[in-house]
Each structure stands twice: as C-alpha cells, then as structure tokens.
Scaffold this motif. Structure first.
Motif, short mmCIF file in Angstrom:
data_model
loop_
_atom_site.label_atom_id
_atom_site.label_comp_id
_atom_site.label_asym_id
_atom_site.label_seq_id
_atom_site.Cartn_x
_atom_site.Cartn_y
_atom_site.Cartn_z
N GLY A 190 1.77 -5.58 -3.96
CA GLY A 190 2.45 -4.43 -4.19
C GLY A 190 1.52 -2.89 -5.20
N THR A 191 1.92 -1.66 -4.64
CA THR A 191 1.89 -0.56 -5.67
C THR A 191 2.93 -0.21 -6.39
OG1 THR A 191 0.56 -0.82 -3.79
CG2 THR A 191 0.29 1.08 -5.46
N PRO A 192 2.74 0.03 -7.73
CA PRO A 192 3.45 0.47 -8.67
C PRO A 192 3.70 1.67 -8.92
CG PRO A 192 2.07 -0.74 -10.18
CD PRO A 192 1.94 -1.16 -7.91
N ALA A 193 4.99 2.73 -8.79
CA ALA A 193 4.57 3.23 -8.73
C ALA A 193 3.96 4.07 -10.01
CB ALA A 193 5.92 4.19 -9.04
N ASN A 194 3.24 5.02 -10.23
CA ASN A 194 2.52 6.26 -10.65
C ASN A 194 3.36 6.32 -12.00
OD1 ASN A 194 0.45 6.53 -12.81
ND2 ASN A 194 -0.43 8.05 -11.02
N VAL A 209 5.61 -9.37 -5.13
CA VAL A 209 5.46 -9.78 -6.64
C VAL A 209 5.90 -9.10 -7.69
CG1 VAL A 209 3.91 -10.61 -8.57
CG2 VAL A 209 3.21 -10.66 -6.22
N GLY A 210 6.86 -9.99 -8.16
CA GLY A 210 7.47 -9.42 -9.01
C GLY A 210 9.38 -8.84 -8.36
N ASP A 211 9.53 -9.19 -7.16
CA ASP A 211 10.25 -9.19 -6.15
C ASP A 211 11.51 -10.53 -6.67
OD1 ASP A 211 10.40 -6.85 -5.38
OD2 ASP A 211 10.20 -7.48 -3.44
N ALA A 265 11.61 1.24 1.38
CA ALA A 265 12.46 0.48 -0.21
C ALA A 265 12.22 0.89 -1.33
CB ALA A 265 12.24 -1.05 -0.32
N VAL A 266 13.28 1.24 -2.46
CA VAL A 266 13.04 1.65 -4.09
C VAL A 266 12.25 0.36 -4.25
CG1 VAL A 266 13.24 3.16 -5.78
CG2 VAL A 266 14.51 3.51 -2.87
N GLY A 267 13.15 -0.11 -4.90
CA GLY A 267 13.34 -1.49 -5.53
C GLY A 267 12.99 -1.48 -7.14
N LEU A 268 12.16 -2.62 -7.48
CA LEU A 268 11.98 -2.25 -9.27
C LEU A 268 10.68 -1.52 -9.48
CD1 LEU A 268 12.89 -5.85 -9.51
CD2 LEU A 268 14.40 -4.44 -10.43
N THR A 269 9.72 -1.55 -8.54
CA THR A 269 8.54 -1.44 -8.67
C THR A 269 8.03 0.22 -9.07
OG1 THR A 269 7.51 -1.76 -6.45
CG2 THR A 269 7.04 -3.59 -8.63
N GLY A 270 9.25 0.96 -7.74
CA GLY A 270 9.85 1.88 -7.64
C GLY A 270 9.15 2.39 -6.53
N ALA A 271 9.25 3.93 -6.05
CA ALA A 271 9.12 4.78 -4.73
C ALA A 271 8.92 5.92 -4.57
CB ALA A 271 9.63 5.04 -3.83
N THR A 272 7.91 7.07 -4.22
CA THR A 272 8.35 8.48 -4.55
C THR A 272 8.73 8.87 -3.52
OG1 THR A 272 5.45 8.80 -4.86
CG2 THR A 272 7.10 10.39 -4.02
N LEU A 273 9.92 10.24 -4.18
CA LEU A 273 10.81 11.41 -4.13
C LEU A 273 10.58 11.91 -3.21
CD1 LEU A 273 13.86 11.10 -2.45
CD2 LEU A 273 14.24 11.77 -5.45
N ALA A 274 9.29 12.53 -3.39
CA ALA A 274 9.10 14.38 -3.04
C ALA A 274 7.98 14.38 -3.99
CB ALA A 274 10.06 14.74 -3.12
N SER A 275 6.81 15.48 -3.77
CA SER A 275 5.78 15.97 -4.35
C SER A 275 5.56 16.60 -3.68
CB SER A 275 4.79 14.69 -5.21
OG SER A 275 4.45 14.41 -2.83
N THR A 276 4.48 17.49 -4.87
CA THR A 276 3.92 19.04 -4.55
C THR A 276 2.09 18.53 -4.39
OG1 THR A 276 3.93 20.15 -6.49
CG2 THR A 276 5.17 20.47 -4.47
N PRO A 277 1.27 18.96 -4.07
CA PRO A 277 -0.43 18.29 -4.46
C PRO A 277 -0.37 19.21 -5.28
CG PRO A 277 -0.21 20.00 -2.07
CD PRO A 277 1.28 19.95 -2.33
N VAL A 323 9.51 -13.61 -7.28
CA VAL A 323 7.65 -14.01 -6.99
C VAL A 323 6.62 -13.67 -7.92
CG1 VAL A 323 6.41 -13.21 -4.98
CG2 VAL A 323 8.81 -13.74 -4.61
N THR A 324 6.15 -14.39 -8.10
CA THR A 324 4.61 -14.10 -9.07
C THR A 324 3.50 -14.83 -8.33
OG1 THR A 324 4.51 -16.89 -9.51
CG2 THR A 324 5.79 -15.78 -11.18
N GLN A 325 3.33 -14.84 -7.23
CA GLN A 325 1.71 -15.07 -7.27
C GLN A 325 1.69 -14.72 -5.30
OE1 GLN A 325 -0.82 -15.68 -8.57
NE2 GLN A 325 0.52 -16.37 -10.08
#
Length: 442
Positions: free
Chosen positions: A192-196, A75-77, A393-405, A147-149
């Motif tokens: 889809g799950t947008p980046a936090n 959704v959003g693509d 995919a990276v996309g409009l909603t985004g994705a995580t490149l790296a992290s530490t806990p 895409v809206t639905q």
C-alpha cells in the motif's frame, strides 16, 4: 442453524467539517460477516463431551470453511473473518432435547504464510432445536485481524468449543488432531501507498538576494535527510541546503536564497525531487535590488499574495438505504468543496482524504469499504487546471481527491465533488455507526 431476519433502519449520514474534517455517521447495519467464502475442508477432530454425560472422547471429522470480507487487503487493513463449522464432529451429549438459541460457539482461525498467529472468533447464541444425542447443527463464528505483512496469508480452521446453556452450563471442546487443518482461504496482502501529508512553511515570503529564509517542515520520515531547494517553475535553482527530520518527522532549517529566478522553495527526501516524498513549492520572491541608472526612475507596484483555502457547501450527507440481510452499496455524494488558490507563485495544491473505521454498538466496518469517485471543475480564467483523483477506496491510509500541478503560473478557483459508496456486508446488526473522513489541503 437458522436465523430470523430483522429489518434495519435506513442509513443516515451526516458530515461535520471544520477547516478540514468531515464526520460521517451512519445508522443501520455495519461490520457484519465476511462475504468472500473459502472452500470446505475436512479435518480430524478430538472432542471431549462434558464429564456429566459419561461419554468417552469423540474422534471424528469436522467439515468447515473460512470466509473473509477482503481477499486483497493492504498492510494495516482490518480483515473480517467468518469460521463456519458446516458439520461438527460432536453431538448433543445428553438424552435431553436442547431448545433453540442455547448454543454459544467460540473458536480460533490459524494464520499462516506471510503472517502467523490465530484469530479469535465467536458466534451468537443462536441455534435450531437439537434432539437428544442428535448431531449439533452447523454454526458460524466471526472475528477480525489486522494485516501486518505483505504476501499470501493462509487461513485454516482451528479448535472450537460448543457451550450450551440449558439446565446446566456445559462445554464440548473440539481440537484439531495433527494440526494445522487444511487451508480454506487465502488473502494476498500488498504494502500500500499512504497519502503524502508532508508540508512546509517559510518564515518570510520574500527577501533580497543572499538573504536567509527559515523552512519548517512536518510529517517527513523520522530521521530522514531532507533537501531544501529553490525552484523556478519546474526547474531547481542553485539555492540548496539540507536538514534532518527529528523523531516526530519535523525540522526547521535555514536556506540562503541568492538566485534571482527562485520563485518557490521545496523540501524533499532522497536524491532528487519527488512529489511522493516532498512538499511545496512554497512561494518565495527574490527582490530585485539592481542599482537604478542615473537619470532614471524605478516604478514599482505590489500584488499582494493571498491564501490557499477551502470551504464546503454543507455539513450533512444522506446516503441511500441498505437492507438487513442484503447489504450492498450505500451511496451518496460528498458536499461540494470549493478550493481557492490566491497565493501566486509556482506551487500547485493537493486535496487528500482518509477515513477511520466505522464503529457502532459492538461492531464496525473497515475503513477500506468506503470508496469515492472524484470530480473536479476549474473556474474559467484560472491559471491552473484541476485534476480529479482516481476512483477507489479511501481507507485509513488515504487517497487524493483532487490536485493541481506545479507550474510557472498557478492559482484560481475550483469545485470538487465525489460520489460516495460504502460497501455494507449482509446480515449485520442494526445500529448507529460513525467514522471520520478528514480532508487535508496542502
């Protein structure tokens, strides 16, 4: 129809990164026709020749198919659509032979299932010569929809019009009889799950037991109830308060910190801590003000907390070339990003990215076409261990490149890299296109 292939220039990429922004520019062919073809379908068509021809309406059969560039969007693509009329129902309405490149088709693609509506499609002024009264040749038209639905979305051929520009400007409109036409292609959309991107900051990094600290938050769900809580490593302490996010997703509220074990503060939506709906922890120190016994001396020193920062090795990225008519993967590597975490405390960090659509001279390529393969290395001696994000995919909603806990002890230096790949559709118009890849460290 036939088409004359043209050479495209080599792809060029450049990045412009301020504190957190990467600008990507591409010169070449982008945002072309769809790549996943549907099936040929036949449907009854009612065509009306130009009045000047003196011909009666034509009731015939059109054979057509629909193709898309993404059968599994979120959704959003944006989904690019190609409507190909394989066999038109109409013919050249005159005895005059029509020369090449005088036909301009337009049409509609009907959406059904999870999403309704129509996609407007247009074709280039491109055709083979057509003899007098001979059938019109095959032609293709392109367009796009957002895409809206979520769910299965069907695509069916709709009405089309053949405009000819030779001696006279003439139209031959063809409408679907007893529509809609059969489904030629189906795409299945997911939520889809947008980046936090939630974040918090504190008015003070330390205080005595019972002191109040102001917690300011941003990018939370508008109107959501947000819990503010103390943390000791991975455990929540007794310090707790609530706030309500305003219409912009922001809040500012006080939290009284009394538990001496509190070493960080978090904010989250819902009944319990969840990294997907929360932010922090932000480091906070509770001062030890226990009275000094008689005959004793209390010795203290201070370790000054630093900052969480990032830098990159350069501001230009060159991707491999793609050829007009072939398309495919235009690949390269993200300039190395260095993350330095000198804050102390229990908080980890997350480096995310999102990209805009690539736009150019009258065309674009969807942001979802850019993917990366992240990698992350931890400098020896660092308390934290860096984890690379998932390839995809990276996309409009985004994705995580790296992290530490989050952990009892965190910090260190880290280098983050990623292989980049832009899936370039074939037969796309040459030109210069650009998009913005924004990196956010929190």
């Amino acid at each position: 129809m036939s088409s004359t292939p043209r050479r495209s220039p080599r792809w060029r990429w450049a990045s412009l990164l301020g504190a957190t922004a990467l600008a990507v520019t591409a010169g070449g062919t982008l945002a072309g026709p769809a790549t996943a073809a549907g099936i040929n379908v036949d449907f009854a068509t009612h065509c009306i020749p130009p009045a000047i021809s003196g011909l009666p309406p034509i009731d015939g059969t059109t054979t057509a198919k629909i193709a898309v560039d993404n059968t599994s969007p979120k959704v959003g693509d944006t989904v690019n659509v190609t409507y190909t009329v394989v066999t038109p129902a109409a013919s050249n309405p005159t005895d005059i032979a029509l020369p090449a490149d005088i036909m301009t088709p337009t049409g509609k693609v009907a959406l059904g299932g999870a999403q309704s509506g129509a996609v407007t499609v247009t074709g280039p002024k491109k055709n083979d010569p057509v003899a007098g009264k001979a059938p019109f040749p095959s032609f293709s038209m392109t367009g796009s929809f957002t895409v809206t639905q979520p769910g299965a979305i069907t695509l069916s051929p709709g009405d089309y019009n053949i405009h000819t520009s030779y001696i006279l400007e003439l139209d031959t409109p063809c409408t679907v009889t007893n529509g809609p036409a059969p489904t030629s292609e189906t795409v299945t959309a997911t939520t889809g799950t947008p980046a936090n991107t939630r974040a918090i900051s504190l008015s003070s990094a330390s205080g005595n037991p019972g002191d109040s600290v102001t917690v300011t938050g941003s990018n939370f769900t508008p109107g959501a109830t947000v819990t503010l809580a103390g943390r000791s490593g991975a455990t929540q302490t007794a310090d707790k308060a609530t706030a309500t996010a305003n219409a912009q997703g922001s809040f500012s509220a006080a939290l009284t910190v009394s538990d001496k074990t509190t070493s960080g503060i978090v904010a989250y939506e819902g009944g319990s801590w969840n990294a997907d709906t929360g932010a922090g922890p932000a480091a906070y120190v509770v001062n030890d003000n226990t009275p000094i016994p008689d005959g004793s001396q209390k010795l203290t020193t201070t370790v000054k907390a630093g900052t969480l920062s990032m830098s990159q090795a350069g501001d230009a990225v060159a991707l491999s070339a793609v050829d007009f008519g072939k398309g495919g993967a235009s690949t390269g590597a993200l300039q190395t990003v260095t993350v330095k975490d000198y804050r102390g405390g229990p908080a980890g960090w997350s480096l995310t990215g999102k990209v805009t659509d690539f736009t150019g001279p009258g065309a674009k390529v969807d942001a979802g076409k850019l993917s990366w393969s992240p990698a992350c290395a931890t400098k020896a001696g660092s308390p934290s261990t860096c984890k690379a994000g998932s390839a995809g995919a990276v996309g409009l909603t985004g994705a995580t490149l790296a992290s530490t806990p989050d952990a009892a002890a965190t910090g260190g230096e880290f280098t983050v890299d990623a292989g980049l790949s832009l899936d370039v559709p074939a037969f796309t118009p040459p030109g210069s296109y650009s998009g913005i890849l924004t990196l956010t460290l929190s």
